[in-house]
Enzyme design. Sequence first.
Site, PDB file in Angstrom:
ATOM      1  CE  LYS A  22      -9.798   1.365  -2.246  1.00  0.00           C
ATOM      2  NZ  LYS A  22      -8.496   1.724  -1.740  1.00  0.00           N
ATOM      3  CG  ASN A  23      -7.453   4.468   0.889  1.00  0.00           C
ATOM      4  OD1 ASN A  23      -7.940   3.417   0.457  1.00  0.00           O
ATOM      5  ND2 ASN A  23      -6.622   5.213   0.176  1.00  0.00           N
ATOM      6  NE  ARG A  92      -0.289  -5.307  -2.160  1.00  0.00           N
ATOM      7  CZ  ARG A  92       0.729  -5.997  -1.712  1.00  0.00           C
ATOM      8  NH1 ARG A  92       0.983  -7.172  -2.207  1.00  0.00           N
ATOM      9  NH2 ARG A  92       1.504  -5.511  -0.773  1.00  0.00           N
ATOM     10  CB  CYS A 116      -1.677  -5.561  -6.316  1.00  0.00           C
ATOM     11  SG  CYS A 116      -0.969  -3.924  -6.266  1.00  0.00           S
ATOM     12  NE  ARG A 121      -0.328  -1.358  -2.996  1.00  0.00           N
ATOM     13  CZ  ARG A 121      -1.582  -0.936  -3.081  1.00  0.00           C
ATOM     14  NH1 ARG A 121      -2.361  -1.377  -4.010  1.00  0.00           N
ATOM     15  NH2 ARG A 121      -2.050  -0.063  -2.225  1.00  0.00           N
ATOM     16  N   PRO A 122       5.497  -4.541  -1.909  1.00  0.00           N
ATOM     17  CG  PRO A 122       7.655  -3.795  -1.519  1.00  0.00           C
ATOM     18  CD  PRO A 122       6.487  -3.622  -2.436  1.00  0.00           C
ATOM     19  CB  ILE A 123       3.915  -6.687   3.236  1.00  0.00           C
ATOM     20  CG1 ILE A 123       4.281  -8.156   2.992  1.00  0.00           C
ATOM     21  CG2 ILE A 123       2.640  -6.312   2.510  1.00  0.00           C
ATOM     22  CD1 ILE A 123       3.384  -9.110   3.761  1.00  0.00           C
ATOM     23  CG  ASP A 124       9.966  -4.396   2.615  1.00  0.00           C
ATOM     24  OD1 ASP A 124       8.897  -3.960   2.149  1.00  0.00           O
ATOM     25  OD2 ASP A 124      11.057  -3.830   2.420  1.00  0.00           O
ATOM     26  CG  ASP A 305      -4.929   6.471  -4.248  1.00  0.00           C
ATOM     27  OD1 ASP A 305      -4.151   5.714  -4.850  1.00  0.00           O
ATOM     28  OD2 ASP A 305      -5.363   6.225  -3.104  1.00  0.00           O
ATOM     29  CB  ILE A 327       3.586   6.123  -4.578  1.00  0.00           C
ATOM     30  CG1 ILE A 327       3.537   7.618  -4.237  1.00  0.00           C
ATOM     31  CG2 ILE A 327       3.388   5.237  -3.346  1.00  0.00           C
ATOM     32  CD1 ILE A 327       4.333   8.087  -3.069  1.00  0.00           C
ATOM     33  NE  ARG A 399     -10.177  -3.325  -5.275  1.00  0.00           N
ATOM     34  CZ  ARG A 399      -8.907  -3.586  -5.042  1.00  0.00           C
ATOM     35  NH1 ARG A 399      -8.161  -3.998  -6.019  1.00  0.00           N
ATOM     36  NH2 ARG A 399      -8.404  -3.427  -3.840  1.00  0.00           N
TER      37      ARG A 399
HETATM   38  C1  UD1 Z   1      -2.383   3.140   0.681  1.00  0.00           C
HETATM   39  C2  UD1 Z   1      -3.732   3.357   0.057  1.00  0.00           C
HETATM   40  C3  UD1 Z   1      -3.598   3.575  -1.433  1.00  0.00           C
HETATM   41  C4  UD1 Z   1      -2.629   4.707  -1.717  1.00  0.00           C
HETATM   42  C5  UD1 Z   1      -1.305   4.473  -0.994  1.00  0.00           C
HETATM   43  C6  UD1 Z   1      -0.343   5.630  -1.116  1.00  0.00           C
HETATM   44  C7  UD1 Z   1      -5.230   2.093   1.475  1.00  0.00           C
HETATM   45  C8  UD1 Z   1      -6.150   0.941   1.628  1.00  0.00           C
HETATM   46  N1  UD1 Z   1      -4.562   2.203   0.309  1.00  0.00           N
HETATM   47  O1  UD1 Z   1      -1.836   1.942   0.127  1.00  0.00           O
HETATM   48  O2  UD1 Z   1      -4.897   3.902  -1.961  1.00  0.00           O
HETATM   49  O3  UD1 Z   1      -2.379   4.769  -3.101  1.00  0.00           O
HETATM   50  O4  UD1 Z   1      -1.543   4.264   0.414  1.00  0.00           O
HETATM   51  O5  UD1 Z   1      -0.921   6.795  -0.667  1.00  0.00           O
HETATM   52  O6  UD1 Z   1      -5.131   2.932   2.352  1.00  0.00           O
HETATM   53  N2  UD1 Z   1       6.193  -0.171   0.538  1.00  0.00           N
HETATM   54  C9  UD1 Z   1       7.274  -1.005   0.711  1.00  0.00           C
HETATM   55  N3  UD1 Z   1       7.229  -1.916   1.719  1.00  0.00           N
HETATM   56  C10 UD1 Z   1       6.157  -2.040   2.550  1.00  0.00           C
HETATM   57  C11 UD1 Z   1       5.058  -1.177   2.365  1.00  0.00           C
HETATM   58  C12 UD1 Z   1       5.106  -0.240   1.344  1.00  0.00           C
HETATM   59  O7  UD1 Z   1       8.257  -0.939  -0.013  1.00  0.00           O
HETATM   60  O8  UD1 Z   1       6.179  -2.885   3.448  1.00  0.00           O
HETATM   61  C13 UD1 Z   1       6.222   0.827  -0.556  1.00  0.00           C
HETATM   62  C14 UD1 Z   1       5.133   0.570  -1.609  1.00  0.00           C
HETATM   63  O9  UD1 Z   1       5.543  -0.363  -2.563  1.00  0.00           O
HETATM   64  C15 UD1 Z   1       4.949   1.949  -2.183  1.00  0.00           C
HETATM   65  C16 UD1 Z   1       5.174   2.862  -0.971  1.00  0.00           C
HETATM   66  O10 UD1 Z   1       5.888   2.084  -0.015  1.00  0.00           O
HETATM   67  O11 UD1 Z   1       5.949   2.218  -3.124  1.00  0.00           O
HETATM   68  C17 UD1 Z   1       3.904   3.393  -0.349  1.00  0.00           C
HETATM   69  O12 UD1 Z   1       3.005   2.344  -0.093  1.00  0.00           O
HETATM   70  P1  UD1 Z   1       1.958   2.440   1.084  1.00  0.00           P
HETATM   71  O13 UD1 Z   1       1.890   3.819   1.620  1.00  0.00           O
HETATM   72  O14 UD1 Z   1       2.242   1.334   2.037  1.00  0.00           O
HETATM   73  O15 UD1 Z   1       0.592   2.134   0.335  1.00  0.00           O
HETATM   74  P2  UD1 Z   1      -0.589   1.243   0.829  1.00  0.00           P
HETATM   75  O16 UD1 Z   1      -0.755   1.371   2.309  1.00  0.00           O
HETATM   76  O17 UD1 Z   1      -0.475  -0.111   0.242  1.00  0.00           O
END
Ligand code: UD1
Length: 418
Positions: A22-23, A92, A116, A121-124, A305, A327, A399
């Site tokens: 999936k990922n 997301r 979510c 789950r920010p995207i900063d 996961d 995480i 999913r």
């Molecule tokens: C991906 C995986 C998810 C897995 C996760 C961690 C996919 C589709 N999903 O999610 O299954 O659980 O990796 O291995 O591949 N963060 C921020 N700011 C950001 C981005 C992330 O603060 O802009 C934080 C998140 O809140 C979290 C951490 O960084 O605490 C890791 O998140 P991230 O590795 O980005 O997870 P995803 O890519 O969303």
Amino acid sequence: MGEYLIKGGNKIIGEIDICGAKNSILPILASVVLNENESIIHNVPKISDTFVAIDILKSIGCKVELKGSTIIVNSKDINNIEVPAGPVREMRSSIIFLGGILGRFKKVKISYPGGCELGARPIDFHIKAMRQLGATITEEQGFLMCEAKKLIGTRINLDFPSVGATQNIMLAAVFAKGETIISNAAKEPEIVDLQNFLNAMGASIKGAGTDMVVISGVQKLKAVEYKIMPDRIIAGTYLVATSITNGEILVKDVIPEHLNAITSKLIETGCDIKTFENSIWLKAPERLRAIHRLKTYPYPGFPTDMGPQFMTLLSIANGNSIVEETIFEGRNKHISEFMRMGANIVLLKDGMTSLITGVKNLNGTTVMAKDLRGGASLVLAGLCAEGETIVQNASFVERGYEHIEKDLKKLGANIVLR
Ligand code: UD1
């Protein structure tokens, strides 16, 4: 929303092939947007998240054909740089289309993903990185408007090795001028799969799997045919299913190295494990042992996961375990459901640390899935519980698992989806 009806007590015994990850498929489907030529992708998992990504591709003008587990995408005639809000809210990780569309068209409008099931789950990191590459980003009524005259390679240091941010930067940088260097990059195998896919279609990327990924901008891409790597989390889930039912399994079509953190913890619980080139064999012990401390980390650490599935295991293991999630702050919603089944778990005030005292048996009852992996962990709980368990909200589980009920049934479980 469907529900799983499980009669507990059957052993999981047999062999199972693992489907594509999936990922991996999600970022790879976003990266086909970069390519004006045809992309043929094999070993595609037919999970609902894949269908959401296909809907996004179609909505922006791609032609998509799904034949068995092969997808053929033609993204030559993309005529829309706006990603509809619905799918982004539903999934997301759709935010990965930001990098793909921006990379090719230098312009994209995408809905700002809300919170979510796993927390805020920010995207900063994603936004900051796009700005560093030269994009201007504004927010309007819940949408991100992202535009760049030119994307220019630069050095980007991630505060945390975010999987999604690493992937988004890789996509946006494929056509950027010069070299983009991501330091403190995520090292997950899915990043390596994405690099391999992008390189197969003509990109120039190296370093995936280490904490520094270097993307050298190219001018054009070519048609590509590629096979998605196997899903290490599905494989891990079935290994846990076997361990908690006193079973024996051969999980096939996997890359055992990707599961090292998982198998080493299963060995700690007393499971007998043998790894082969593309398969893992597991035999469960009479009684599982507790794990003193299980803490989630970015790869190659123990994956977040797999935390919930291991909680099912530790709920019936002999002794006390501590599980620390590091995480996602919203990861532990399944605990209250476990407790309804007789598990002895104390979730500390931080919401991330759980103290588990193993009980002899869980008891079947009606429980509710609240997210994907938590839902899977409840299905597992049903397999080893006494009596009948109903896991509601099956769509969360769908999913990320193609047909968990068919797979488990084939392996001996008494489970139906209704
Ligand atoms: C991906 C995986 C998810 C897995 C996760 C961690 C996919 C589709 N999903 O999610 O299954 O659980 O990796 O291995 O591949 N963060 C921020 N700011 C950001 C981005 C992330 O603060 O802009 C934080 C998140 O809140 C979290 C951490 O960084 O605490 C890791 O998140 P991230 O590795 O980005 O997870 P995803 O890519 O969303």
